[in-house]
Motif scaffolding. Sequence first.
Motif, PDB file in Angstrom:
ATOM      1  N   UNK A  70       4.451 -10.640 -11.386  1.00  0.00           N
ATOM      2  CA  UNK A  70       5.870 -10.942 -11.653  1.00  0.00           C
ATOM      3  C   UNK A  70       6.177 -12.394 -11.983  1.00  0.00           C
ATOM      4  N   UNK A  71       5.296 -13.338 -11.604  1.00  0.00           N
ATOM      5  CA  UNK A  71       5.620 -14.754 -11.793  1.00  0.00           C
ATOM      6  C   UNK A  71       5.873 -15.082 -13.262  1.00  0.00           C
ATOM      7  N   UNK A  72       5.099 -14.445 -14.147  1.00  0.00           N
ATOM      8  CA  UNK A  72       5.228 -14.740 -15.567  1.00  0.00           C
ATOM      9  C   UNK A  72       6.539 -14.217 -16.130  1.00  0.00           C
ATOM     10  N   UNK A  73       6.889 -12.986 -15.769  1.00  0.00           N
ATOM     11  CA  UNK A  73       8.171 -12.441 -16.221  1.00  0.00           C
ATOM     12  C   UNK A  73       9.330 -13.287 -15.680  1.00  0.00           C
ATOM     13  N   UNK A  74       9.222 -13.729 -14.450  1.00  0.00           N
ATOM     14  CA  UNK A  74      10.294 -14.537 -13.854  1.00  0.00           C
ATOM     15  C   UNK A  74      10.418 -15.890 -14.556  1.00  0.00           C
ATOM     16  N   UNK A 100       5.244  -4.233  -1.910  1.00  0.00           N
ATOM     17  CA  UNK A 100       5.232  -5.602  -1.377  1.00  0.00           C
ATOM     18  C   UNK A 100       4.899  -6.617  -2.466  1.00  0.00           C
ATOM     19  N   UNK A 101       4.742  -6.148  -3.697  1.00  0.00           N
ATOM     20  CA  UNK A 101       4.435  -7.055  -4.800  1.00  0.00           C
ATOM     21  C   UNK A 101       2.969  -7.420  -4.909  1.00  0.00           C
TER      22      UNK A 101
END
Length: 339
Positions: A70-74, A100-101
């Motif tokens: 998710x870090x990249x999309x965020x 939990x990601x």
Amino acid sequence: MTMNNIGQSVLGSWGLEVPTIGLGCMGMTGFAGGSDLYGAADETVAISTIHRALELGCNLLDTADIYGPYLNEQLIARAINGKRSQYIIATKFGYEIDDEGQATWQINGTKQYVKKAVERSLRHLGTDYIDLYYLHRLDPKTPIEETVEAMADLIREGKVGYIGLSEVSSETIHRAHQIHPITAVQSEYSIFERSIETAGIIDTLQKLGIGLVAYSPLGRGYLTGNITKADDLSADDFRRHMPRFQGEQLEKNLVLVRKITAMATEKGITPSQLAIAWVLAKGHLPIPGTKRPEYLEQNIAATAIQLSGEDINRLESIIPLGTDLGDRYDAASMNNIDQ
């Protein structure tokens, strides 16, 4: 600068207009726990790269939910805030991420997971639609027909504009395309990696009117000319786990790189630009990854380079089809590739 500097084309046969070259964003973030894919990343510089890309007409951003996760999309959400309509966002799902990601590293293409994954990506990207949504890898336990039917539902719901697949065989492409038109297939493709040619996948795409999006068109960095020895890769660089970057194979590959670099120098361009110009000359859409504006500008400049038939033949004679360059992933990751 206007949006027309690098030109536009239609990807595949279904109407998605894209720039001549896209921007791969994977390297802009590491993974949770601190592992950086291609060395340390700087968010401020990465966001300035995304903004500079828009100024130069390179408004296609390629990401995936697993990058981080998710870090990249965020990061992309922060970069495009207030300018969403000016960008074309492509993201991928399939590597399962639990509630939990945490990445499980299993592939999940079930209907239920498709619907779960898209809602998470929409939230993390800060948008209500994704322009191009890919299945990242084929789920061997779920018929491709089920996965594509679920992806087609997302188009009907207005959450996704077009759908694509990544690293899939000709048989899978045919089966998927019968369920709903596939706009693009994303595969690793460069002068350094042409296995989809020998597997007949490019022929299949051309026959069906599906676009090829070429990731790693710079051979995972080999074709930048910046790798001259194993020590050029940082200790936590994930390429150290790839057979292609190990021991004797790395030394053999660097001999080929030096020949490509010499050809680029003769032409007054960088080896990266030569590699990108080759993909463009083949009629495909390269999405070189970078996290720095200066490399982005260099990559985009490659769209103006015209290679002659003689240039192409010379380049391909340096690394003829079938040359053993070593596996491009470790054994577990190679098993996820459907060819």
